[in-house]
Write a protein that holds these residues in place. Sequence first.
Motif, PDB file in Angstrom:
ATOM      1  N   PRO A 135       4.581   3.299  -4.907  1.00  0.00           N
ATOM      2  CA  PRO A 135       3.987   4.155  -5.949  1.00  0.00           C
ATOM      3  C   PRO A 135       3.627   3.312  -7.179  1.00  0.00           C
ATOM      4  N   CYS A 195      -7.106   7.187  -0.334  1.00  0.00           N
ATOM      5  CA  CYS A 195      -6.151   6.396   0.447  1.00  0.00           C
ATOM      6  C   CYS A 195      -4.836   7.136   0.652  1.00  0.00           C
ATOM      7  N   HIS A 196      -4.571   8.117  -0.223  1.00  0.00           N
ATOM      8  CA  HIS A 196      -3.352   8.920  -0.088  1.00  0.00           C
ATOM      9  C   HIS A 196      -3.645  10.240   0.620  1.00  0.00           C
ATOM     10  N   LYS A 197      -4.717  10.257   1.410  1.00  0.00           N
ATOM     11  CA  LYS A 197      -5.056  11.388   2.290  1.00  0.00           C
ATOM     12  C   LYS A 197      -5.526  12.624   1.529  1.00  0.00           C
ATOM     13  N   GLU A 201       0.813  -1.221   0.000  1.00  0.00           N
ATOM     14  CA  GLU A 201       0.000   0.000   0.000  1.00  0.00           C
ATOM     15  C   GLU A 201       0.844   1.268   0.000  1.00  0.00           C
ATOM     16  N   SER A 202       2.142   1.145   0.288  1.00  0.00           N
ATOM     17  CA  SER A 202       3.017   2.318   0.325  1.00  0.00           C
ATOM     18  C   SER A 202       3.863   2.456  -0.941  1.00  0.00           C
ATOM     19  N   THR A 241      -3.643   7.797  -8.811  1.00  0.00           N
ATOM     20  CA  THR A 241      -2.655   7.992  -7.738  1.00  0.00           C
ATOM     21  C   THR A 241      -1.293   8.401  -8.294  1.00  0.00           C
TER      22      THR A 241
END
Length: 359
Positions: free
Chosen positions: A86, A112-114, A83-84, A160
């Motif tokens: 790229p 999910c990336h705020k 999940e972290s 993303t």
Amino acid sequence: MTATAHTSVPARDGEGLDARLVVERDAFRLDVALRAAPGDVVALLGPNGAGKTTALRALAGLVPLSAGHLRLDGADLDRTPPESRPVGVVFQDYLLFPHLSALDNVAFGPRCHKVPKAAARAQAAAWLERMGLAEHAASKPRRLSGGQAQRVALARALATHPRLLLLDEPLAALDARTRLDVRARLRHHLADFEAVAVLVTHDPLDAMVLADHLVVLEDGRVVQEGGPADIARHPRSDYIARLVGLNLYRGEARGHTVQVDGGPLVTTTEELTGPVFVAFPPGAVTLHRERPTGSSARNLWRCEVAGLETHGDQIRAALSGELPLAADLTTVAAAELDLRPGAAVWATVKATQTHAYPA
């Protein structure tokens, strides 16, 4: 057939993908090296069980590496949680959230990336517009066609801004008619993608159309890699030859003749010495029920019809004998020859229609 329209930009030091993926599970071992610059589209091609999906899952962080390394834009990702990373992934069945609209499916990644909800939905709307899906923003996945669902999944992955885009058989769930249109659209979107894309497929046409560079896997290892045109002209395994529709043999060349391993001599136009491959298309084979006389073909072999099948608008005959091969002929020609399994035939191929190259 050409690959994507863009040309690859040489990577600056540390940019792009630099990986050696070693995964050991039970009796299977994957050992694949991959390098790609930003803007490159790489296709992993191979038969079932070759290791394509394992390689893709290793890039995504869903399968741990047993050895090797994984660097993206100079950063080590070996121990970075999935999940972290790229990384954007488009799975074979798209895996859209059934209870969310197309807009909220695409907004899920930025959220999910705020990214705040309103901003995430605005970004999602822009991506749907770019994909030609603005009018379907409120639609749930069950109301979308296969091609529309594929584009929503692609938009969700791209929203993303990944530095690595992974596509697992992205066209496999589509029917033949939809596949043609979606392949063309996907080619356009990949041409605009500025990072590295890795595509897994078993379809040679998808690979040839979408990718700049092909990596062919068999039994967990790379058996051939290169540009689509080079691989199509110079296959180095039976699997690749079948994919691109060629009869392929390995042997020893002496001048214009090749002694096929365990088989007869083949006359070629190329003059070579040493281990070689020799290839020719099924359409170059002419069949006769009686031994031909006065033929200009330098290659003549006695064979037996092992099987017949429809191949496009032609009949493909599988032939056994001193040189097992495939021959394509029209339905009229097959009827005139009265071809049937077990029938004895003579096969001829002109030397000018063979192609030999170093093994």
